[in-house]
Design an enzyme around this catalytic site. Structure first.
Site, PDB file in Angstrom:
ATOM      1  N   GLU A 232      -7.677  -2.181   4.411  1.00 37.14           N
ATOM      2  CA  GLU A 232      -7.508  -2.198   2.963  1.00 37.14           C
ATOM      3  C   GLU A 232      -6.717  -3.420   2.525  1.00 37.14           C
ATOM      4  O   GLU A 232      -6.901  -3.922   1.406  1.00 37.14           O
ATOM      5  CB  GLU A 232      -6.803  -0.927   2.504  1.00 37.14           C
ATOM      6  CG  GLU A 232      -7.621   0.334   2.652  1.00 37.14           C
ATOM      7  CD  GLU A 232      -6.835   1.594   2.363  1.00 37.14           C
ATOM      8  OE1 GLU A 232      -7.389   2.499   1.719  1.00 37.14           O
ATOM      9  OE2 GLU A 232      -5.662   1.681   2.795  1.00 37.14           O
TER      10      GLU A 232
ATOM     11  N   ASN B 233       0.862  -1.183   0.000  1.00 40.06           N
ATOM     12  CA  ASN B 233       0.000   0.000   0.000  1.00 40.06           C
ATOM     13  C   ASN B 233       0.897   1.231   0.000  1.00 40.06           C
ATOM     14  O   ASN B 233       1.386   1.668   1.040  1.00 40.06           O
ATOM     15  CB  ASN B 233      -0.910  -0.018   1.233  1.00 40.06           C
ATOM     16  CG  ASN B 233      -1.941   1.100   1.221  1.00 40.06           C
ATOM     17  OD1 ASN B 233      -1.757   2.127   0.604  1.00 40.06           O
ATOM     18  ND2 ASN B 233      -3.037   0.882   1.941  1.00 40.06           N
TER      19      ASN B 233
ATOM     20  N   ARG C 178      -5.524  14.951  16.945  1.00 41.62           N
ATOM     21  CA  ARG C 178      -5.371  14.782  18.396  1.00 41.62           C
ATOM     22  C   ARG C 178      -4.889  16.053  19.075  1.00 41.62           C
ATOM     23  O   ARG C 178      -5.000  16.186  20.296  1.00 41.62           O
ATOM     24  CB  ARG C 178      -4.385  13.647  18.682  1.00 41.62           C
ATOM     25  CG  ARG C 178      -4.869  12.272  18.224  1.00 41.62           C
ATOM     26  CD  ARG C 178      -3.759  11.254  18.257  1.00 41.62           C
ATOM     27  NE  ARG C 178      -2.678  11.587  17.329  1.00 41.62           N
ATOM     28  CZ  ARG C 178      -1.626  10.805  17.108  1.00 41.62           C
ATOM     29  NH1 ARG C 178      -1.517   9.646  17.732  1.00 41.62           N
ATOM     30  NH2 ARG C 178      -0.694  11.181  16.247  1.00 41.62           N
TER      31      ARG C 178
ATOM     32  N   ARG D 236      -1.999  -1.600  -3.951  1.00 38.31           N
ATOM     33  CA  ARG D 236      -2.995  -0.524  -4.000  1.00 38.31           C
ATOM     34  C   ARG D 236      -2.540   0.480  -5.047  1.00 38.31           C
ATOM     35  O   ARG D 236      -1.443   1.027  -4.966  1.00 38.31           O
ATOM     36  CB  ARG D 236      -3.110   0.161  -2.651  1.00 38.31           C
ATOM     37  CG  ARG D 236      -4.043   1.383  -2.679  1.00 38.31           C
ATOM     38  CD  ARG D 236      -3.914   2.197  -1.420  1.00 38.31           C
ATOM     39  NE  ARG D 236      -4.676   3.441  -1.509  1.00 38.31           N
ATOM     40  CZ  ARG D 236      -4.286   4.601  -1.034  1.00 38.31           C
ATOM     41  NH1 ARG D 236      -3.102   4.709  -0.433  1.00 38.31           N
ATOM     42  NH2 ARG D 236      -5.049   5.669  -1.135  1.00 38.31           N
TER      43      ARG D 236
ATOM     44  N   LEU E  21     -12.299   8.663   7.468  1.00 39.52           N
ATOM     45  CA  LEU E  21     -11.721   9.885   8.009  1.00 39.52           C
ATOM     46  C   LEU E  21     -10.303   9.604   8.472  1.00 39.52           C
ATOM     47  O   LEU E  21     -10.082   8.892   9.454  1.00 39.52           O
ATOM     48  CB  LEU E  21     -12.561  10.400   9.192  1.00 39.52           C
ATOM     49  CG  LEU E  21     -14.058  10.582   8.924  1.00 39.52           C
ATOM     50  CD1 LEU E  21     -14.770  11.038  10.185  1.00 39.52           C
ATOM     51  CD2 LEU E  21     -14.287  11.559   7.775  1.00 39.52           C
ATOM     52  N   GLY E  22      -9.350  10.146   7.738  1.00 41.39           N
ATOM     53  CA  GLY E  22      -7.944  10.025   8.097  1.00 41.39           C
ATOM     54  C   GLY E  22      -7.250  11.306   7.678  1.00 41.39           C
ATOM     55  O   GLY E  22      -7.851  12.378   7.675  1.00 41.39           O
ATOM     56  N   ALA E  23      -5.971  11.214   7.304  1.00 39.12           N
ATOM     57  CA  ALA E  23      -5.303  12.391   6.754  1.00 39.12           C
ATOM     58  C   ALA E  23      -6.022  12.848   5.495  1.00 39.12           C
ATOM     59  O   ALA E  23      -6.253  14.040   5.270  1.00 39.12           O
ATOM     60  CB  ALA E  23      -3.845  12.070   6.461  1.00 39.12           C
ATOM     61  N   GLY E  24      -6.393  11.882   4.658  1.00 36.41           N
ATOM     62  CA  GLY E  24      -7.348  12.113   3.586  1.00 36.41           C
ATOM     63  C   GLY E  24      -8.708  11.682   4.090  1.00 36.41           C
ATOM     64  O   GLY E  24      -8.809  10.830   4.967  1.00 36.41           O
TER      65      GLY E  24
ATOM     66  N   HIS F  88     -10.474   6.307  -2.252  1.00 37.89           N
ATOM     67  CA  HIS F  88     -10.637   5.529  -1.011  1.00 37.89           C
ATOM     68  C   HIS F  88     -11.561   4.326  -1.219  1.00 37.89           C
ATOM     69  O   HIS F  88     -12.150   3.815  -0.274  1.00 37.89           O
ATOM     70  CB  HIS F  88     -11.203   6.395   0.127  1.00 37.89           C
ATOM     71  CG  HIS F  88     -10.244   7.406   0.666  1.00 37.89           C
ATOM     72  ND1 HIS F  88     -10.659   8.649   1.075  1.00 37.89           N
ATOM     73  CD2 HIS F  88      -8.906   7.378   0.859  1.00 37.89           C
ATOM     74  CE1 HIS F  88      -9.620   9.344   1.501  1.00 37.89           C
ATOM     75  NE2 HIS F  88      -8.535   8.592   1.366  1.00 37.89           N
TER      76      HIS F  88
ATOM     77  N   GLU G 222     -11.788   6.012  13.465  1.00 38.31           N
ATOM     78  CA  GLU G 222     -11.691   4.933  14.446  1.00 38.31           C
ATOM     79  C   GLU G 222     -11.337   5.420  15.834  1.00 38.31           C
ATOM     80  O   GLU G 222     -11.761   4.821  16.836  1.00 38.31           O
ATOM     81  CB  GLU G 222     -10.647   3.912  13.988  1.00 38.31           C
ATOM     82  CG  GLU G 222     -11.033   3.149  12.730  1.00 38.31           C
ATOM     83  CD  GLU G 222      -9.853   2.361  12.168  1.00 38.31           C
ATOM     84  OE1 GLU G 222      -9.076   1.808  12.968  1.00 38.31           O
ATOM     85  OE2 GLU G 222      -9.701   2.318  10.931  1.00 38.31           O
TER      86      GLU G 222
ATOM     87  N   ARG H  67      -5.257  19.022   3.057  1.00 39.88           N
ATOM     88  CA  ARG H  67      -5.956  19.351   1.820  1.00 39.88           C
ATOM     89  C   ARG H  67      -7.171  20.207   2.128  1.00 39.88           C
ATOM     90  O   ARG H  67      -7.853  20.021   3.135  1.00 39.88           O
ATOM     91  CB  ARG H  67      -6.400  18.093   1.077  1.00 39.88           C
ATOM     92  CG  ARG H  67      -5.268  17.205   0.628  1.00 39.88           C
ATOM     93  CD  ARG H  67      -5.790  15.954  -0.064  1.00 39.88           C
ATOM     94  NE  ARG H  67      -4.852  14.865   0.064  1.00 39.88           N
ATOM     95  CZ  ARG H  67      -5.171  13.575  -0.068  1.00 39.88           C
ATOM     96  NH1 ARG H  67      -6.410  13.233  -0.351  1.00 39.88           N
ATOM     97  NH2 ARG H  67      -4.246  12.641   0.072  1.00 39.88           N
TER      98      ARG H  67
END
Length: 342
Positions: free
Chosen positions: A325, A7, A237, A46, A162-165, A135, A277, A194
């Site tokens: 993934e 990935n 965070r 990926r 929902l993550g960095a992207g 995604h 998560e 972004r």
């Protein structure tokens, strides 16, 4: 069949070696580490962009690799990393079958109304301008896992990766019917660095009136916008209560409501990805603005992983699902090899 999953993101490389039953045998940190591990029987990559041609996993040969390189202009940040991963694995594991699994594939059959931009026909037809969505591997896995937890694929599901992207996906009985990312991964939600969707006229104004070049605009939109621009940090965070969090939540709630509208209602809501998560407060605050859709989270379940987190009896069933993934890619590899070598 042991499968190595590669990935390659825009700034990271994740490797997983999976056994025939999807048990994780190892998570090597470098391709060189593979020489010390059991040899894989196949490799799954990926690949962010499959364009209009690649709508399912595909066995990589010279022709496929050339076509993937031709798609680099559609994903200049990500596609080269995937191609480098393919070349690097071939050097370390010559002769091992490699399969490409695409982030765009899950959205390949969006309804035309959801996939089409209101732009001149020549742009759409000659340049391949459409909403591709991304995604997809995460959305596909979350859909499948939600079905396992529910005992059947939900009719009207919204997946929040929902993550960095970050992106949302409206899933009708297992099929993607709308998503927030479009021609590029810049469209949609506010993300770590972004911008998400902005007025295109604003970008023209910056270019025409302030002299910003396309390269400067691209760099700012990709790397210096989003939460980083609003709060000084891209780490959820660390942002605390701030305007940046309010902007993030405003767009997240609006996006979920839009996805529910595409489905004609909402039965199931899923949070996945690093923020989805682990950021309990983000989930809670998002849900507080979605009560009109029937979303209600259970405070007693908020620290649960890969399980239901909704209030019992709520009209919408809500889940946190661990992003895997690698399992979705491994499933794609097996389907391709089972067909190629029955």
């Amino acid at each position: 069949m042991r499968i190595l999953v590669v990935n390659a993101g825009s700034s990271s490389l994740k490797l997983s070696l999976l056994d025939h039953d999807d048990t994780v045998l190892a998570r090597p940190t470098d391709l060189d580490d593979l020489r010390e591990l059991p040899a894989p029987d196949a490799v799954g990559h990926r690949v962010v962009h499959g364009g209009a041609d690649f709508t399912d996993p595909v066995l990589i040969d010279d022709d496929v690799e050339a076509r993937l390189r031709a798609l680099t202009e559609l994903a200049p940040l990500h596609q080269p990393k995937s191609l480098h991963g393919i070349d690097a694995v071939r050097a370390v594991l010559p002769g091992v079958p490699e399969v490409a699994c695409f982030d765009t594939a899950f959205h390949a059959h969006l309804p035309e109304a959801a996939a089409t931009y209101a732009l001149p026909a020549v742009w759409r037809e000659e340049y391949g301008i459409r909403r591709y969505g991304f995604h997809g591997l995460s959305h596909a896995y979350a859909t499948r896992r939600a079905g396992e937890l529910l005992g059947g694929v939900p009719d009207r599901l919204v997946v929040c990766h929902l993550g960095a992207g970050a992106s949302l996906c409206a899933v009708a009985r297992g099929r993607s019917v709308d998503t927030t990312m479009g021609f590029t991964p810049l469209e949609g939600l506010v993300m770590a660095t972004r911008s998400g969707s902005v007025d295109p006229g604003l970008l023209l104004w910056l270019q025409e009136r302030k002299g910003l070049t396309p390269a400067e605009l691209a760099d700012a939109l990709e790397h210096h916008s989003g939460l980083l621009a609003l709060t000084g940090t891209a780490d959820m965070r660390e942002i605390g209560e701030s305007l940046g969090l309010e902007v993030y939540l405003h767009h997240l709630r609006a996006g979920i409501a839009a996805m529910a509208a595409a489905l004609g209602g909402l039965d199931t809501l899923v949070f996945t990805g690093g923020v989805g998560e682990h950021a309990v407060g983000v989930r809670r605050r998002a849900a507080e603005g979605l009560g009109f859709l029937g979303v209600a989270l259970d405070p007693a379940r908020e620290d649960t992983a890969d399980a239901e987190i909704g209030l019992p009896g709520a009209p919408v069933r809500s889940f946190v699902i661990t992003s895997r993934e690698d399992l979705e890619i491994a499933a794609g590899v097996r389907s391709v090899l089972d067909s190629a070598y029955p």
